[in-house]
Design a protein around this motif. Structure first.
Motif, PDB file in Angstrom:
ATOM      1  N   GLY A  55       0.809  -1.219   0.000  1.00  0.00           N
ATOM      2  CA  GLY A  55       0.000   0.000   0.000  1.00  0.00           C
ATOM      3  C   GLY A  55       0.839   1.263   0.000  1.00  0.00           C
ATOM      4  N   ARG A  56       2.049   1.181   0.529  1.00  0.00           N
ATOM      5  CA  ARG A  56       2.930   2.358   0.541  1.00  0.00           C
ATOM      6  C   ARG A  56       3.645   2.553  -0.784  1.00  0.00           C
ATOM      7  NH1 ARG A  56       6.821   1.222   5.150  1.00  0.00           N
ATOM      8  NH2 ARG A  56       8.103   2.257   3.599  1.00  0.00           N
ATOM      9  N   LEU A  57       3.890   1.472  -1.522  1.00  0.00           N
ATOM     10  CA  LEU A  57       4.711   1.568  -2.723  1.00  0.00           C
ATOM     11  C   LEU A  57       3.923   1.444  -4.025  1.00  0.00           C
ATOM     12  CD1 LEU A  57       7.693  -0.653  -1.556  1.00  0.00           C
ATOM     13  CD2 LEU A  57       7.543   1.835  -1.538  1.00  0.00           C
ATOM     14  N   CYS A  58       2.729   0.925  -3.963  1.00  0.00           N
ATOM     15  CA  CYS A  58       1.963   0.657  -5.184  1.00  0.00           C
ATOM     16  C   CYS A  58       0.731   1.543  -5.255  1.00  0.00           C
ATOM     17  CB  CYS A  58       1.510  -0.807  -5.210  1.00  0.00           C
ATOM     18  SG  CYS A  58       2.862  -1.988  -5.169  1.00  0.00           S
ATOM     19  N   ASP A  59       0.197   1.620  -6.446  1.00  0.00           N
ATOM     20  CA  ASP A  59      -1.062   2.309  -6.674  1.00  0.00           C
ATOM     21  C   ASP A  59      -2.139   1.620  -5.824  1.00  0.00           C
ATOM     22  OD1 ASP A  59      -3.669   2.264  -8.789  1.00  0.00           O
ATOM     23  OD2 ASP A  59      -2.623   4.184  -8.536  1.00  0.00           O
ATOM     24  N   PRO A  60      -3.100   2.355  -5.253  1.00  0.00           N
ATOM     25  CA  PRO A  60      -4.127   1.738  -4.406  1.00  0.00           C
ATOM     26  C   PRO A  60      -4.899   0.612  -5.098  1.00  0.00           C
ATOM     27  CG  PRO A  60      -4.201   4.110  -4.160  1.00  0.00           C
ATOM     28  CD  PRO A  60      -3.213   3.821  -5.252  1.00  0.00           C
ATOM     29  N   ALA A  61      -5.164   0.744  -6.374  1.00  0.00           N
ATOM     30  CA  ALA A  61      -5.887  -0.313  -7.082  1.00  0.00           C
ATOM     31  C   ALA A  61      -5.077  -1.605  -7.083  1.00  0.00           C
ATOM     32  CB  ALA A  61      -6.207   0.116  -8.505  1.00  0.00           C
ATOM     33  N   ILE A  62      -3.776  -1.473  -7.298  1.00  0.00           N
ATOM     34  CA  ILE A  62      -2.905  -2.658  -7.315  1.00  0.00           C
ATOM     35  C   ILE A  62      -2.809  -3.253  -5.923  1.00  0.00           C
ATOM     36  CG2 ILE A  62      -0.530  -3.440  -7.651  1.00  0.00           C
ATOM     37  CD1 ILE A  62      -0.332  -1.365  -9.925  1.00  0.00           C
ATOM     38  N   SER A  63      -2.591  -2.434  -4.905  1.00  0.00           N
ATOM     39  CA  SER A  63      -2.444  -2.978  -3.550  1.00  0.00           C
ATOM     40  C   SER A  63      -3.755  -3.570  -3.057  1.00  0.00           C
ATOM     41  CB  SER A  63      -1.911  -1.911  -2.587  1.00  0.00           C
ATOM     42  OG  SER A  63      -2.824  -0.843  -2.480  1.00  0.00           O
ATOM     43  N   ASN A  64      -4.893  -2.979  -3.416  1.00  0.00           N
ATOM     44  CA  ASN A  64      -6.188  -3.545  -3.009  1.00  0.00           C
ATOM     45  C   ASN A  64      -6.442  -4.895  -3.685  1.00  0.00           C
ATOM     46  OD1 ASN A  64      -6.653  -1.331  -1.405  1.00  0.00           O
ATOM     47  ND2 ASN A  64      -7.978  -0.307  -2.876  1.00  0.00           N
ATOM     48  N   ASP A  65      -6.147  -4.972  -4.994  1.00  0.00           N
ATOM     49  CA  ASP A  65      -6.310  -6.246  -5.703  1.00  0.00           C
ATOM     50  C   ASP A  65      -5.380  -7.314  -5.131  1.00  0.00           C
ATOM     51  OD1 ASP A  65      -8.265  -5.168  -7.279  1.00  0.00           O
ATOM     52  OD2 ASP A  65      -7.020  -4.995  -9.087  1.00  0.00           O
ATOM     53  N   HIS A  66      -4.162  -6.910  -4.797  1.00  0.00           N
ATOM     54  CA  HIS A  66      -3.202  -7.854  -4.216  1.00  0.00           C
ATOM     55  C   HIS A  66      -3.695  -8.343  -2.856  1.00  0.00           C
ATOM     56  CE1 HIS A  66       0.414  -8.926  -1.842  1.00  0.00           C
ATOM     57  NE2 HIS A  66       0.673  -9.611  -2.930  1.00  0.00           N
ATOM     58  N   ALA A  67      -4.201  -7.438  -2.035  1.00  0.00           N
ATOM     59  CA  ALA A  67      -4.710  -7.825  -0.713  1.00  0.00           C
ATOM     60  C   ALA A  67      -5.886  -8.796  -0.868  1.00  0.00           C
ATOM     61  CB  ALA A  67      -5.133  -6.592   0.071  1.00  0.00           C
ATOM     62  N   ALA A  68      -6.769  -8.537  -1.828  1.00  0.00           N
ATOM     63  CA  ALA A  68      -7.901  -9.437  -2.064  1.00  0.00           C
ATOM     64  C   ALA A  68      -7.412 -10.812  -2.523  1.00  0.00           C
ATOM     65  CB  ALA A  68      -8.851  -8.825  -3.089  1.00  0.00           C
ATOM     66  N   ALA A  69      -6.395 -10.824  -3.375  1.00  0.00           N
ATOM     67  CA  ALA A  69      -5.848 -12.096  -3.854  1.00  0.00           C
ATOM     68  C   ALA A  69      -5.189 -12.877  -2.722  1.00  0.00           C
ATOM     69  CB  ALA A  69      -4.838 -11.851  -4.981  1.00  0.00           C
ATOM     70  N   VAL A  70      -4.478 -12.185  -1.840  1.00  0.00           N
ATOM     71  CA  VAL A  70      -3.843 -12.843  -0.688  1.00  0.00           C
ATOM     72  C   VAL A  70      -4.911 -13.437   0.230  1.00  0.00           C
ATOM     73  CG1 VAL A  70      -2.505 -12.402   1.414  1.00  0.00           C
ATOM     74  CG2 VAL A  70      -1.716 -11.510  -0.774  1.00  0.00           C
ATOM     75  N   MET A  71      -5.981 -12.683   0.480  1.00  0.00           N
ATOM     76  CA  MET A  71      -7.064 -13.177   1.335  1.00  0.00           C
ATOM     77  C   MET A  71      -7.762 -14.373   0.681  1.00  0.00           C
ATOM     78  SD  MET A  71      -7.002 -11.447   4.081  1.00  0.00           S
ATOM     79  CE  MET A  71      -8.534 -11.232   4.930  1.00  0.00           C
ATOM     80  N   ALA A  72      -7.975 -14.308  -0.625  1.00  0.00           N
ATOM     81  CA  ALA A  72      -8.619 -15.424  -1.332  1.00  0.00           C
ATOM     82  C   ALA A  72      -7.751 -16.675  -1.264  1.00  0.00           C
ATOM     83  CB  ALA A  72      -8.901 -15.043  -2.781  1.00  0.00           C
ATOM     84  N   LYS A  73      -6.443 -16.500  -1.398  1.00  0.00           N
ATOM     85  CA  LYS A  73      -5.512 -17.641  -1.300  1.00  0.00           C
ATOM     86  C   LYS A  73      -5.549 -18.215   0.103  1.00  0.00           C
ATOM     87  CE  LYS A  73      -1.766 -20.113  -2.500  1.00  0.00           C
ATOM     88  NZ  LYS A  73      -1.930 -21.309  -1.708  1.00  0.00           N
ATOM     89  N   ALA A  74      -5.564 -17.363   1.125  1.00  0.00           N
ATOM     90  CA  ALA A  74      -5.631 -17.843   2.506  1.00  0.00           C
ATOM     91  C   ALA A  74      -6.951 -18.568   2.753  1.00  0.00           C
ATOM     92  CB  ALA A  74      -5.468 -16.675   3.471  1.00  0.00           C
ATOM     93  N   CYS A  75      -8.029 -18.057   2.172  1.00  0.00           N
ATOM     94  CA  CYS A  75      -9.340 -18.703   2.294  1.00  0.00           C
ATOM     95  C   CYS A  75      -9.312 -20.077   1.636  1.00  0.00           C
ATOM     96  CB  CYS A  75     -10.423 -17.821   1.681  1.00  0.00           C
ATOM     97  SG  CYS A  75     -12.075 -18.518   1.759  1.00  0.00           S
ATOM     98  N   ASP A  76      -8.765 -20.139   0.421  1.00  0.00           N
ATOM     99  CA  ASP A  76      -8.657 -21.428  -0.280  1.00  0.00           C
ATOM    100  C   ASP A  76      -7.842 -22.424   0.534  1.00  0.00           C
ATOM    101  OD1 ASP A  76     -10.117 -20.408  -2.354  1.00  0.00           O
ATOM    102  OD2 ASP A  76      -8.409 -20.168  -3.719  1.00  0.00           O
ATOM    103  N   ASP A  77      -6.723 -21.955   1.097  1.00  0.00           N
ATOM    104  CA  ASP A  77      -5.873 -22.834   1.899  1.00  0.00           C
ATOM    105  C   ASP A  77      -6.619 -23.342   3.129  1.00  0.00           C
ATOM    106  OD1 ASP A  77      -3.883 -22.424   0.063  1.00  0.00           O
ATOM    107  OD2 ASP A  77      -2.735 -21.011   1.302  1.00  0.00           O
ATOM    108  N   ALA A  78      -7.380 -22.451   3.781  1.00  0.00           N
ATOM    109  CA  ALA A  78      -8.124 -22.854   4.985  1.00  0.00           C
ATOM    110  C   ALA A  78      -9.204 -23.875   4.650  1.00  0.00           C
ATOM    111  CB  ALA A  78      -8.750 -21.629   5.652  1.00  0.00           C
ATOM    112  N   LEU A  79      -9.885 -23.676   3.517  1.00  0.00           N
ATOM    113  CA  LEU A  79     -10.958 -24.592   3.145  1.00  0.00           C
ATOM    114  C   LEU A  79     -10.431 -25.888   2.520  1.00  0.00           C
ATOM    115  CD1 LEU A  79     -13.552 -22.069   1.698  1.00  0.00           C
ATOM    116  CD2 LEU A  79     -13.613 -23.228   3.910  1.00  0.00           C
TER     117      LEU A  79
END
Length: 175
Positions: A55-79
């Protein structure tokens, strides 16, 4: 004006244009190098196991999409874990996924309750069948015993039983 003066003026104008062009190009090159460095820093921040906040180094759209992808990966791993890590899924999965997981858990609970009810009903049915079979055997045995007592009872010349109820009970072995 003479030709040499015109050539001098044209040379000066050309030199000024060349200097201006070189300055602009140098400025663009510096701007692109800075942009390239920023993009490289953003890409490095997006790599796994990086402690720098994208979030400090990237455009907000990129950092938000990345955060969503990380959360989705963590969700997939948990399930996908065996056994499923429901606590982690409730922390990292999105609301629609949590809703589906909850609905699935409710359905599984209902399925297990139905299986338990069916198993209890089958057990009760087997017990009822056993009781009915025992009752039929007992009744059949009583009828057979009564028929045997009647067959052993004394008869008169016409073939009629000449024994009263007490007599028949004694012949049947009862009291």
């Amino acid at each position: 004006m003479s030709i040499s003066t015109n050539i001098g003026i044209l040379g000066a104008v050309g030199l000024v244009g060349l200097i201006t062009f070189a300055t602009v190009e140098h400025g663009q090159a510096v701007k692109y190098r800075k942009l390239d460095a920023e993009h490289r820093a953003c890409v490095a921040a997006l790599l796994p196991n990086n402690i720098v906040d994208p979030g400090r180094l990237c455009d907000p759209a990129i950092s938000n999409d990345h955060a969503a992808a990380v959360m989705a990966k963590a969700c997939d791993d948990a399930l996908s874990a065996k056994p499923e890590n429901i606590a982690a899924a409730r922390m990292v999965c999105s609301t629609p996924v949590k809703t589906v997981v909850t609905a699935r858990d409710v359905a599984l609970g209902e399925r297990d309750a139905a299986r338990s009810d069916l198993q209890a009903a089958r057990k009760d049915q087997a017990a009822a069948i056993t009781r009915a079979e025992t009752r039929v055997r007992t009744e059949t045995q009583r009828k057979a015993d009564a028929a045997a007592a009647l067959a052993r009872a004394p008869r008169d010349a016409d073939g009629l039983v000449v024994c009263d109820a007490v007599c028949l009970r004694q012949r049947a072995g009862g009291s």
